[in-house]
Design a protein around this motif. Sequence first.
Motif, PDB file in Angstrom:
ATOM      1  N   VAL A  15       1.543   6.960  10.257  1.00  0.00           N
ATOM      2  CA  VAL A  15       0.981   5.710  11.039  1.00  0.00           C
ATOM      3  C   VAL A  15       1.189   6.438  12.317  1.00  0.00           C
ATOM      4  O   VAL A  15       1.812   7.522  12.800  1.00  0.00           O
ATOM      5  CB  VAL A  15       1.621   4.535  10.606  1.00  0.00           C
ATOM      6  CG1 VAL A  15       1.251   4.144   9.398  1.00  0.00           C
ATOM      7  CG2 VAL A  15       3.279   4.805  11.095  1.00  0.00           C
ATOM      8  N   LEU A  38      -3.774  -1.306  11.732  1.00  0.00           N
ATOM      9  CA  LEU A  38      -3.282  -1.729  10.304  1.00  0.00           C
ATOM     10  C   LEU A  38      -2.602  -3.062  10.277  1.00  0.00           C
ATOM     11  O   LEU A  38      -3.253  -4.014   9.630  1.00  0.00           O
ATOM     12  CB  LEU A  38      -2.220  -0.601   9.699  1.00  0.00           C
ATOM     13  CG  LEU A  38      -2.779   0.855   9.502  1.00  0.00           C
ATOM     14  CD1 LEU A  38      -1.579   1.765   9.349  1.00  0.00           C
ATOM     15  CD2 LEU A  38      -3.498   0.672   8.324  1.00  0.00           C
ATOM     16  N   ASP A  93      -3.496   3.473  11.354  1.00  0.00           N
ATOM     17  CA  ASP A  93      -3.234   4.654  10.298  1.00  0.00           C
ATOM     18  C   ASP A  93      -3.736   5.790  11.087  1.00  0.00           C
ATOM     19  O   ASP A  93      -4.723   6.193  12.244  1.00  0.00           O
ATOM     20  CB  ASP A  93      -4.502   4.404   9.486  1.00  0.00           C
ATOM     21  CG  ASP A  93      -4.617   5.588   8.478  1.00  0.00           C
ATOM     22  OD1 ASP A  93      -4.257   5.281   7.472  1.00  0.00           O
ATOM     23  OD2 ASP A  93      -5.233   6.535   8.659  1.00  0.00           O
ATOM     24  N   ASN A 150       0.818  -1.102  -0.036  1.00  0.00           N
ATOM     25  CA  ASN A 150      -0.057  -0.096   0.157  1.00  0.00           C
ATOM     26  C   ASN A 150       0.837   1.161   0.108  1.00  0.00           C
ATOM     27  O   ASN A 150       2.110   1.150  -0.155  1.00  0.00           O
ATOM     28  CB  ASN A 150      -1.167  -0.094   1.351  1.00  0.00           C
ATOM     29  CG  ASN A 150      -0.163  -0.041   2.670  1.00  0.00           C
ATOM     30  OD1 ASN A 150       0.838   0.805   2.730  1.00  0.00           O
ATOM     31  ND2 ASN A 150      -0.493  -1.086   3.487  1.00  0.00           N
ATOM     32  N   ILE A 171       0.397   3.813   2.450  1.00  0.00           N
ATOM     33  CA  ILE A 171       0.235   4.586   3.622  1.00  0.00           C
ATOM     34  C   ILE A 171       1.407   5.175   4.321  1.00  0.00           C
ATOM     35  O   ILE A 171       2.467   4.446   4.287  1.00  0.00           O
ATOM     36  CB  ILE A 171      -0.161   3.614   4.723  1.00  0.00           C
ATOM     37  CG1 ILE A 171      -1.932   3.121   4.240  1.00  0.00           C
ATOM     38  CG2 ILE A 171      -0.493   4.127   6.088  1.00  0.00           C
ATOM     39  CD1 ILE A 171      -2.025   1.755   4.850  1.00  0.00           C
TER      40      ILE A 171
END
Lengths: 381, 371
Positions: free
Chosen positions: A284, A366, A359, A279, A281
């Motif tokens: 975090v 996550l 997240d 992903n 992302i």
Amino acid sequence: MAQIELNNLTKTYKSHSALKSVDLTVKDKEFLVLFGPAGAGKTTTLKMIAGLEFPDEGLVKINGEIVNIVPPANRNVSMVFENYALYPHLSVYDNIASPMRSSLYRESEEYIKEAILKVTAKMKIDHLLERLPSQLSNGQRQRVALGRCLVRKPNVFLMDEPLAHLDAKLRHFMRAELKEMQASFDTTTIYVTHDYMEALSLGDRIAIINQGEIVQIGTGEELFYTPCNQFVAGLMGEPEINIIPGEIIRDGANVRVKLARQNQLYELPEDVADFFRGNSIEQVNLGVRGNDVSCSSERTSTKSIKGTVYVLEPIGNRSILTADVEGQKIRIIVSNSYDVDMDSTIYVDMDFSDIIFFDRESEEFLIRHNQESLVKEGANG
Amino acid sequence: MADLILENVFKRYDNNKKSKVLNDYAVNNLSLHCNEGEFIGILGPSGCGKTTTLRMIAGLEDITGGDISIGDIRLNNLEPKDRHIGLAFEDYALYPPLNVYDNIAFNLRAKKVSEEIIDEKIKKIAPLLKVDDLLKEKPISLSGGQKQRVNIARAIVREPKLLLLDEPLSHLDGKMRQVLRDEIKRLHREIKCTTIIVTHDQLEAMSLSDRMAIMKDGVLQQFGTPLEIYDDPANEFVAGFIGEPPMNLLTVTIVKEGEGFLFQFAEKNMKISVPERYNKVLKDGMKVRLGVRPTDVLIGTKKSPGSDVEVSVFESLGEERRLHFRVGEEFLTLITTEKIFYRPGDRVKLEFLSEKTHLFDMESGDKIRTE
């Protein structure tokens, strides 16, 4: 046989929404703990199953049958409130017999005797039948109160914070007592509490409720190791889990994490790195429990994070050290013999295999290292 | 040195419901020596005399007998206002019509301190208690935590010789309590004022205090650092009072086994070995109270002396696991952070950490010492 089903249960008091579309299935003979902070909607849910409150919308089903309009007395539900009020002038036998002698049941004395002997033997209070409540220990009193509820074979056993009024020391024993006789209930039970230790100890499964909504349902291990969001993670454990902002840095196949206001890059366990390869992302939050952080007055590795001692608090068999790392407070559990001055320099080390990644924006879970085996490992006895 | 010294202090309430019998002392022969700058916690169950002690120091109660002094100055006959003591009690008692600044300034103005000096002092104190942004607010718009900060600011702005805190955190919720606890600890380091806190919350007392005084029925039970009291309680009361979850306290019979001894529990076939250091002070058949903290009970090996015992309850609590072993109407509890797993009915051998195994006299409750 009693399976409880709640479908789309909704309740609004004036403008305050107490329950928002709650769906929950409690299996036959399951011990389900409904756990959440004050005002979350725990007791409202319990009262709807008991028939003491009516939903604005949604269905309450017992064994597949809709009971929304069935009066409480006909639901065969037994509710235990915060204090186990026993009649002080009645013997244990008569206390337990009292619900069956009520106008609703009017059982024969012969039937009552048989039922009492059966239940009291199971709960190991059959040698106390002649005693008055004042002649019992706390644990015995709890057993008698629960025996009184079980003797009429309810479909469902509802318990609303039965230990909440006890001081912390007594609660520790009474919880163990309750757990010891749990096996003898043999009845579908819903247990409401705001104490995470009770939830983890007693529940076959735990449903976490907040602001009228079910947030997560799972075993204690699932909730503790893989909380679905930061809110759930914050409910379990003392001191509360540390939440540290971080950033995922990708360099080709190399995926690492950088902590806020730190330059150091940290390697991630392979399964976690793999997750972030799949992903994009970046922002975090790292959830780290106080047990999974260590600290030292000397730098132990190049990865150590430098901070200062904000405060050190001995609390018995351990101490809680709060480190200040660039304004971020990190609570660390250390040995009670550990001694260090306030404001002195300290180096903090984290074990990245114990970190839970959330997240940053949604605060949703996550990934964590090794999550499947952790959850499976220790199903609750 | 301006140490706070309590010498043989007595307090008796006459014509008071509290004293049912003559010579029933609320505080009975209390002597404490608190060093200048020390943070002292007074802890005990309700009715133990802790608040009475604090009130005598503050001058809110007469002293029936004994002396209380700060350095060379005997406080007994001084008016409260002349004792140079700052007080912050559980309920904040701020003046509602006054803003935070005027609340903090109130006592200084009563003493006719110049506005200039008052301003200087408040500007210094306010940031320490994180109320510098609240100075214009009225008490009604403050949270409980903020009110208590203002309350403490008001107590320390006069630069007292002694700061007295009576359950300052008990109105606050869990998180705020923790935050303010940390801040009080840091504040004390900043102002270095001798401080006495009275509380029923042992975590609060342990985390804040340099030394703690444990009281029961008006009598001092033990005075020491939190760790001394936790590791080496003077008697059974202190052992049971301090520690959460509580210490296992069980009646055991000492039985001879070869060269050593075993503890025999109420469940007759449950036997666990007695640490060797007790060999000289024990006799076969003697009854004692055994005290051992759950974290000091260990799972032994097959070779451990004694019998194996049956697990009655296993709890998995996330960070730790607890095993409970049924002993009559009580439990013996073991707590570990190891990732172990047991079922009820499993059998294990147990051992107690030698240095952490305490024995108390059946009658007096006093600790049985090995030397």
